[in-house]
Write a protein that holds these residues in place. Structure first.
Motif, PDB file in Angstrom:
ATOM      1  N   ALA A 156       7.545   9.414  -3.705  1.00 29.88           N
ATOM      2  CA  ALA A 156       8.472  10.083  -2.862  1.00 29.88           C
ATOM      3  C   ALA A 156       9.015   9.431  -1.711  1.00 29.88           C
ATOM      4  N   ALA A 157       8.134   8.657  -0.166  1.00 27.25           N
ATOM      5  CA  ALA A 157       8.174   8.207  -0.084  1.00 27.25           C
ATOM      6  C   ALA A 157       9.335   6.441   0.235  1.00 27.25           C
ATOM      7  N   VAL A 158       8.788   5.656  -0.989  1.00 25.11           N
ATOM      8  CA  VAL A 158       9.309   5.079  -1.375  1.00 25.11           C
ATOM      9  C   VAL A 158      10.828   4.952  -1.817  1.00 25.11           C
ATOM     10  N   GLU A 159      10.873   6.773  -3.245  1.00 34.35           N
ATOM     11  CA  GLU A 159      12.184   7.006  -3.279  1.00 34.35           C
ATOM     12  C   GLU A 159      13.692   7.338  -2.189  1.00 34.35           C
ATOM     13  N   ARG A 160      12.373   7.837  -1.002  1.00 37.73           N
ATOM     14  CA  ARG A 160      13.502   7.972   0.042  1.00 37.73           C
ATOM     15  C   ARG A 160      13.783   7.085   0.911  1.00 37.73           C
ATOM     16  N   GLY A 161      12.738   5.605   0.928  1.00 39.57           N
ATOM     17  CA  GLY A 161      14.050   4.591   1.638  1.00 39.57           C
ATOM     18  C   GLY A 161      12.954   4.995   2.519  1.00 39.57           C
ATOM     19  N   TRP A 162      11.957   5.281   2.909  1.00 44.24           N
ATOM     20  CA  TRP A 162      10.889   4.821   4.083  1.00 44.24           C
ATOM     21  C   TRP A 162      10.049   4.019   3.879  1.00 44.24           C
ATOM     22  N   MET A 163       9.395   3.556   2.909  1.00 45.81           N
ATOM     23  CA  MET A 163       8.635   2.535   2.912  1.00 45.81           C
ATOM     24  C   MET A 163       8.747   1.344   1.772  1.00 45.81           C
ATOM     25  N   PRO A 164       8.962  -0.356   1.555  1.00 48.17           N
ATOM     26  CA  PRO A 164       8.945  -0.909   0.543  1.00 48.17           C
ATOM     27  C   PRO A 164       7.876  -0.429  -0.184  1.00 48.17           C
ATOM     28  N   ILE A 165       8.575  -0.653  -2.075  1.00 47.57           N
ATOM     29  CA  ILE A 165       7.244  -0.193  -2.979  1.00 47.57           C
ATOM     30  C   ILE A 165       5.248  -1.295  -2.766  1.00 47.57           C
ATOM     31  N   TYR A 166       6.164  -2.219  -2.210  1.00 45.77           N
ATOM     32  CA  TYR A 166       4.741  -3.415  -1.789  1.00 45.77           C
ATOM     33  C   TYR A 166       4.089  -2.591  -0.643  1.00 45.77           C
ATOM     34  N   LEU A 167       4.077  -2.065   0.053  1.00 46.04           N
ATOM     35  CA  LEU A 167       3.762  -1.494   1.237  1.00 46.04           C
ATOM     36  C   LEU A 167       2.978   0.051   1.160  1.00 46.04           C
ATOM     37  N   ALA A 168       3.702   0.436  -0.373  1.00 46.93           N
ATOM     38  CA  ALA A 168       2.994   1.414  -0.790  1.00 46.93           C
ATOM     39  C   ALA A 168       1.889   1.723  -1.377  1.00 46.93           C
ATOM     40  N   SER A 169       1.926   0.077  -2.371  1.00 47.78           N
ATOM     41  CA  SER A 169       0.427   0.091  -3.334  1.00 47.78           C
ATOM     42  C   SER A 169      -0.338  -0.530  -2.428  1.00 47.78           C
ATOM     43  N   GLN A 170       0.172  -1.069  -1.169  1.00 46.90           N
ATOM     44  CA  GLN A 170      -0.812  -1.937  -0.425  1.00 46.90           C
ATOM     45  C   GLN A 170      -2.063  -0.894   0.536  1.00 46.90           C
ATOM     46  N   ILE A 171      -1.311   0.465   0.327  1.00 49.79           N
ATOM     47  CA  ILE A 171      -2.023   1.953   1.859  1.00 49.79           C
ATOM     48  C   ILE A 171      -2.219   2.872   0.129  1.00 49.79           C
ATOM     49  N   ALA A 172      -1.817   2.137  -1.037  1.00 46.21           N
ATOM     50  CA  ALA A 172      -3.228   3.096  -2.323  1.00 46.21           C
ATOM     51  C   ALA A 172      -4.141   2.265  -2.386  1.00 46.21           C
ATOM     52  N   HIS A 173      -4.469   0.831  -1.860  1.00 47.17           N
ATOM     53  CA  HIS A 173      -5.312   0.520  -2.049  1.00 47.17           C
ATOM     54  C   HIS A 173      -6.466   0.035  -1.034  1.00 47.17           C
ATOM     55  N   SER A 174      -5.905   0.380  -0.165  1.00 46.73           N
ATOM     56  CA  SER A 174      -7.006   0.107   1.322  1.00 46.73           C
ATOM     57  C   SER A 174      -7.608   0.893   1.996  1.00 46.73           C
ATOM     58  N   ASP A 175      -8.580   0.909   2.398  1.00 41.96           N
ATOM     59  CA  ASP A 175      -9.405   1.338   3.124  1.00 41.96           C
ATOM     60  C   ASP A 175      -8.548   1.713   5.205  1.00 41.96           C
ATOM     61  N   ASP A 176      -8.891   2.823   6.031  1.00 38.01           N
ATOM     62  CA  ASP A 176      -8.341   3.277   6.652  1.00 38.01           C
ATOM     63  C   ASP A 176      -8.074   1.792   7.677  1.00 38.01           C
ATOM     64  N   SER A 177      -9.115   0.899   8.019  1.00 37.30           N
ATOM     65  CA  SER A 177      -8.803  -0.599   8.767  1.00 37.30           C
ATOM     66  C   SER A 177      -7.587  -0.862   7.868  1.00 37.30           C
ATOM     67  N   ALA A 178      -7.737  -1.304   6.625  1.00 39.05           N
ATOM     68  CA  ALA A 178      -6.818  -2.404   6.467  1.00 39.05           C
ATOM     69  C   ALA A 178      -4.985  -1.486   6.229  1.00 39.05           C
ATOM     70  N   MET A 179      -5.246  -0.551   5.852  1.00 39.16           N
ATOM     71  CA  MET A 179      -4.316  -0.301   6.296  1.00 39.16           C
ATOM     72  C   MET A 179      -3.325  -0.162   7.716  1.00 39.16           C
ATOM     73  N   GLN A 180      -4.012   0.262   8.539  1.00 32.58           N
ATOM     74  CA  GLN A 180      -3.310   0.218  10.014  1.00 32.58           C
ATOM     75  C   GLN A 180      -2.896  -1.573   9.730  1.00 32.58           C
ATOM     76  N   HIS A 181      -3.722  -2.135   9.790  1.00 32.77           N
ATOM     77  CA  HIS A 181      -3.349  -3.565   9.687  1.00 32.77           C
ATOM     78  C   HIS A 181      -2.005  -3.907   8.561  1.00 32.77           C
ATOM     79  N   SER A 182      -1.928  -2.836   7.330  1.00 31.86           N
ATOM     80  CA  SER A 182      -0.622  -3.339   7.076  1.00 31.86           C
ATOM     81  C   SER A 182      -0.104  -2.186   7.605  1.00 31.86           C
ATOM     82  N   LEU A 183       0.164  -1.619   8.201  1.00 33.08           N
ATOM     83  CA  LEU A 183       1.751  -0.685   9.226  1.00 33.08           C
ATOM     84  C   LEU A 183       1.911  -1.626  10.015  1.00 33.08           C
TER      85      LEU A 183
END
Length: 296
Positions: A156-183
């Motif tokens: 839903a965030a991708v479709e609303r333009g909040w984040m790109p699809i690649y970032l959504a994929s990174q968040i889906a497969h990351s732990d908290d530390s890696a997620m914060q680095h991606s952000l």
């Protein structure tokens, strides 16, 4: 699709013999405009149907495309409609109608995702779905991965333009530390602006607290929250309460400043005369009470 074209001749078919196998909702204003156009200049393009059987009254048909035109003609009281008859299977007719609906300008995110999932279930690859829908195959691939993992909030965030699809994929497969680095990387390279970053952070917190999909309940008796999660929720609530207190303090300071300024103005006889001349004789009661000193 492999469904072949039938007779290219246009036939007049009784509207009562046509079944809308895959109906969709319609904008009332656009539908009214279509009725008005057909009433004024006639039907510009025939509908497309497939024969789906026969009875004692003759052949019956399933609509392939042209639901709006069919319903408009029926609303005008017409008994027949020009149509092309195709030799195609029921599955291919359904897919054609589905793709036609996806190609329209206005569709909901849920409709789009449902259509992509249906096409994949029917054996279409990402490049094939991309060719049919006009979407990039890599985008289709990433969406399908998120769909399989139930990541409704990220999609839903991708479709609303909040984040790109690649970032959504990174968040889906990351732990908290890696997620914060991606952000942080997304913020530093300008992919996420300030307000977007806040939205994404809130979404991630809700995803952790409530779940990947919408409609999930807070963990209950069957899934008690962990001590770490309870501590995190407590800290978030403390932070929220502190922010509310700060906002209340700022509001109080502004109100004191406003009250002080109004007291000085009302002490000026010329200002009071101007108010009377303009007919401005009333004040909101809470403000009037403050000016009288009844409220601290």
């Amino acid at each position: 699709m492999d469904g072949g074209k039938g007779d290219e001749a246009i036939h007049l078919i009784p509207v009562e013999r046509i079944r809308i196998a895959n109906p969709r909702s319609r904008n009332r204003e656009m539908f009214a405009a279509m009725i008005d156009s057909i009433a004024s200049v006639g039907l510009k393009r025939p509908i497309t149907v497939r024969e789906c059987g026969r009875d004692q009254d003759g052949p019956r048909y399933d609509l392939v495309c042209g639901q709006g035109r069919l319903e408009a003609v029926m609303a005008l009281g017409e008994k027949t409609i020009p149509a092309l008859i195709e030799n195609t299977t029921e599955a291919d007719a359904y897919l054609r109608g589905l793709i036609e609906n996806m190609a329209r300008r206005k569709h909901t995110n849920r409709d789009l995702l449902t259509a992509i999932r249906i096409l994949e279930d029917r054996g279409y690859s990402s490049p094939e779905i991309g060719a049919k829908t006009g979407l990039d195959p890599s985008y289709i691939s990433e969406i399908l991965i998120l769909l399989r993992e139930g990541e409704e909030r990220l999609i839903a965030a991708v479709e609303r333009g909040w984040m790109p699809i690649y970032l959504a994929s990174q968040i889906a497969h990351s732990d908290d530390s890696a997620m914060q680095h991606s952000l942080m990387d997304a913020y530093q390279d300008g992919t996420l602006k300030g307000p977007q970053l806040l939205k994404v952070r809130r979404l991630i917190e809700r995803r952790k607290l409530i779940g990947k999909a919408y409609g999930h309940k807070f963990p209950g008796k069957d899934q008690p929250p962990s001590p770490r999660r309870l501590a995190q929720v407590y800290q978030e609530e403390v932070h929220r309460q502190q922010m509310l207190i700060r906002k209340a303090d700022i509001g109080e300071q502004r109100l004191i400043l406003l009250t002080s300024a109004l007291r000085r103005l009302f002490a000026d006889e010329h200002f009071r005369t101007l108010l009377r001349a303009e007919g401005l004789l009333d004040l909101p009661k809470p403000l009037a009470d403050r000016l009288k000193g009844e409220t601290p």
